[in-house]
Structures are given as C-alpha cells and as structure tokens.
Design an enzyme around this catalytic site. Structure first.
Site, PDB file in Angstrom:
ATOM      1  N   LEU A 186      35.679  13.937  30.717  1.00 34.49           N
ATOM      2  CA  LEU A 186      35.926  14.596  31.529  1.00 34.49           C
ATOM      3  C   LEU A 186      34.841  15.173  32.244  1.00 34.49           C
ATOM      4  O   LEU A 186      34.715  16.497  32.989  1.00 34.49           O
ATOM      5  CB  LEU A 186      36.675  16.085  31.849  1.00 34.49           C
ATOM      6  CG  LEU A 186      38.205  15.694  30.833  1.00 34.49           C
ATOM      7  CD1 LEU A 186      39.156  17.060  30.540  1.00 34.49           C
ATOM      8  CD2 LEU A 186      38.935  15.678  31.623  1.00 34.49           C
TER       9      LEU A 186
ATOM     10  N   GLU B 282      19.976  28.628  57.902  1.00 35.67           N
ATOM     11  CA  GLU B 282      19.259  29.303  59.242  1.00 35.67           C
ATOM     12  C   GLU B 282      17.473  29.767  58.407  1.00 35.67           C
ATOM     13  O   GLU B 282      16.864  29.431  59.618  1.00 35.67           O
ATOM     14  CB  GLU B 282      19.667  30.732  59.738  1.00 35.67           C
ATOM     15  CG  GLU B 282      20.960  30.998  59.659  1.00 35.67           C
ATOM     16  CD  GLU B 282      22.221  31.038  58.131  1.00 35.67           C
ATOM     17  OE1 GLU B 282      22.953  31.941  59.088  1.00 35.67           O
ATOM     18  OE2 GLU B 282      21.442  30.378  57.332  1.00 35.67           O
TER      19      GLU B 282
ATOM     20  N   SER C  49      54.004  23.023  36.498  1.00 36.99           N
ATOM     21  CA  SER C  49      53.646  23.430  35.350  1.00 36.99           C
ATOM     22  C   SER C  49      52.960  24.227  37.052  1.00 36.99           C
ATOM     23  O   SER C  49      53.165  25.416  37.624  1.00 36.99           O
ATOM     24  CB  SER C  49      52.828  24.422  34.526  1.00 36.99           C
ATOM     25  OG  SER C  49      52.462  25.386  34.507  1.00 36.99           O
TER      26      SER C  49
END
Length: 375
Positions: free
Chosen positions: A209, A56, A306
């Site tokens: 990763l 905004e 899991s």
C-alpha cells in the site's frame, strides 16, 4: 482578444501551476498565481507544501516592483487571516501595488469566505471572481469537503474485468489491469492522504500500500479489521519505508491484541460498531479529526459495498480491463445486498472516461447512495 478570454487564459495557467503540488499541500489547498502586465506574464508562483509560502507571496515576490499596476490571477481567494505558519496574503497584495485581482473561487474556509475579497476591494483594488471556478473547485474538491464538513473526501478505486469481476473463483487477482493502469493507481495513492483496505485484502494479497512513483508520497495506511486479524509480519506493518499504519477496530477489541499491534508500530483506532462491524462512517469522522483530508479506498467487494451503503463515497474511479471472467463464482467488485429496484441503484454524474494503456479508466461522482434507499 476579449478580456474574459484573456482572464480565462491566464487563470488556466495559474491552475496548471497549482496542480503541480498534487498530494503535497494537505491540509491546505493547491493554489497557483500569475502576475500579468500589458498582457505579458511577469511572474508565477504556486503553493508547494503545507507550511510553505502561499502562491501569491511567491508570485509577488518574484515580480517585485513590476507588480505595481499589474493584474494578479489566483486560483483561490487570497487569505485575510494568519494561520499557525503563514501570514495573510491580502496585505501583500495591497502593498505590492496590484491594480486588479482575478479570483477563480471564494475560499470555503470559514476564516476567509469572502473576507479576503472585501479587504482587497476596500483598498481600492478591482476584483473579479468566478473565472474558471468549476475547474478550481474540481482541483480542490478534497479541501472543499474537508474544510466545510471536517470529513475526508473519499474516492473508491476499483480495478475489474469488463464483466465486473475482481478475482477468479480461486482468488487470483494479479494482475487484472495492465502496467499503465497500475501506475495511475500509484499516482492516486500519492495524491491522497490515506489509503484504506479491509482485512481480507491484507490476508489475501499482503499488499504494501505504498505509492511506487518517483518522489511519490506514501499515504497513511488504514486497515479495517473488526476482529484484529492483521498479521504482525504483514507488509502493512513494515517500518521500511517508514509509513504510518492505522488499524481500525471495534471499541470492544481485546486489549492484549491492541497492545500487540501497537508494539509492532501500528496505531489502533477504536471505532463505533455497526451490526457487529467497524462503522466506516464513524471511522471517516475519526480520520477527519486526525487531519486526514482525503481517503482512497482500494478494498475488496465487502469494503466497497460498505463504503457505498454508508454514503461516505464522493468519487468513483474504475479501471476496466478487456477481460471476461464468464463465471458467477468469480468475485464481483461490489458485494452486499442488491437494491430492490433499479431506481435505488447508485448513480454517477460528471462521468469521464479515457484509455490507460489497454484498459479504460472511468471517473464519476456519486449522485445518490444506496444508504438512502436500502433498508
């Protein structure tokens, strides 16, 4: 054009702006804003990074005096409180002379939660809510869960064959899916605060990763390692690039092993035990306390099982390659115990699918977790 149709048109424009900052605003939401006058867009803005100006403020700043009498479209309720880095937006809206504000969704943050809208209405501004609300909630699904529960939003990503396998009987898994699917996987890494794998993935594949996309953000690497078997020379321990690595282990872990990993540069997180293994639900609580808003799980069969049985998974993202392993010895994408009845299976809702190169990408949200039905 009918007013509602106009409102939806400009709100979708604001949503597209907000989406430009995917992966960059955590722990804040993605927000876009558009200022419209006489059915003409006079300025735009979106929240680019945590700590930066809100959407905004940018849009109103760009509009200047032209904002007087205009309509402000914003994807999230303007804030009415001061956080550690930025001032509230509602006074800016009031001072700008904006006549009408269209809001996609109420801010789930307890510090706001309708107070911004109340402040605007008290100032005599016409406020409309709920325009493209569903789209806005999907865009900020991670923020909504995190700000409401303190727990990260968890996505389970699986790349498998058509018959549900992630590796051959000998453990070969590179590459089941094609290059385009792998690029999409890197985009998912960029969008999430953390990526989680189990120690077996580290030992078998030695992954980095990281998010290998231009200007991509590397997520925090989380390794679930009950017995602290993470090799000090593993790629996840590398400081190049400088990526934060957390090794999650049991509270009873040997102190000398913990110190070795810490000296190598990892953070060691001591987690409650569940049946002799790291309690992944407790791990999510601890990650939430560390400010991790979203987690992408890219584990193997056991971590996947899991995660599902613990009930932490919110979303499933599956890449399916047009390949058949045709063997029961090949590794299935999800391990663990089978449900006793079909009615106990994990079910998804809001399922979508599309082609990514030669592969199929399926996305859906968890309806019911195995933890509720398997004893």
């Amino acid at each position: 054009m009918h007013q509602k149709a106009l409102d939806e048109k400009y709100m979708r424009m604001a949503l597209r702006l907000a989406a430009r900052s995917r992966g960059l605003t955590s722990p804040n939401p993605m927000v876009g804003a558009v200022v419209v006058r006489d059915n003409k867009v006079i300025s735009r803005g979106y929240h680019r990074r945590a700590g930066g100006l809100h959407a905004e403020a940018i849009a109103l700043g760009n509009a200047g005096e032209a904002a007087a009498g205009a309509t402000l479209y914003v994807t999230l309720e303007p804030c009415s409180h001061t956080d550690k880095r930025t001032p509230p937006c509602t006074p800016l809206v009031v001072e700008s002379g904006i006549k009408r504000v269209v809001v996609a969704m109420i801010d789930p943050n307890p510090k706001v939660s309708g107070e911004g809208i109340k402040a605007l209405r008290s100032a005599g501004i016409d406020v409309v809510t709920g325009i493209c609300e569903a789209e806005s909630k999907t865009l900020n699904e991670a923020f909504i869960k995190y700000i409401s529960t303190g727990m990260p939003f968890v996505s389970l990503k699986i790349a498998q064959t058509l018959d549900g396998k992630i590796a051959t009987a000998l453990g070969e898994s590179k590459w089941i899916t094609g290059e385009q699917a792998r690029q999409e996987g890197h985009r998912l890494r960029h969008e999430n605060d953390a990526i989680l794998v189990g120690i077996n993935t580290v030992l078998a594949d030695d992954p980095s990763l990281t998010a290998r996309i231009p200007k991509g953000r590397n997520p925090v690497r989380v390794i679930v390692d009950t017995h602290l078997r993470t090799p000090l020379h593993a790629k996840v321990m590398s400081r190049k690039p400088p990526v934060r690595t957390i090794v999650a282990t049991l509270r009873t872990a040997p102190a000398y092993k913990v110190k070795k990993l810490e000296r190598a540069g990892a953070e060691v997180l001591l987690v409650r035990s569940l049946q002799g293994r790291v309690d992944i639900k407790d791990l999510m609580k601890l990650l939430g306390k560390l400010g991790v808003m979203s987690v992408l799980i890219e584990g193997g069969a056991e971590i996947n099982a899991s995660a599902l049985t613990s009930g932490i998974v919110d979303k499933v993202v599956m890449f399916i390659a047009p390949i058949l392993m045709t063997s029961k010895e090949a590794l299935s994408s999800i391990g663990g115990a089978s449900p006793r009845k079909l009615s106990q299976a994990v079910r998804l809702t809001g399922v979508t699918s599309h082609r990514v190169g030669s592969d199929l990408m399926i996305t859906g949200y968890i309806v019911r977790c195995l933890s509720e039905t398997i004893g």
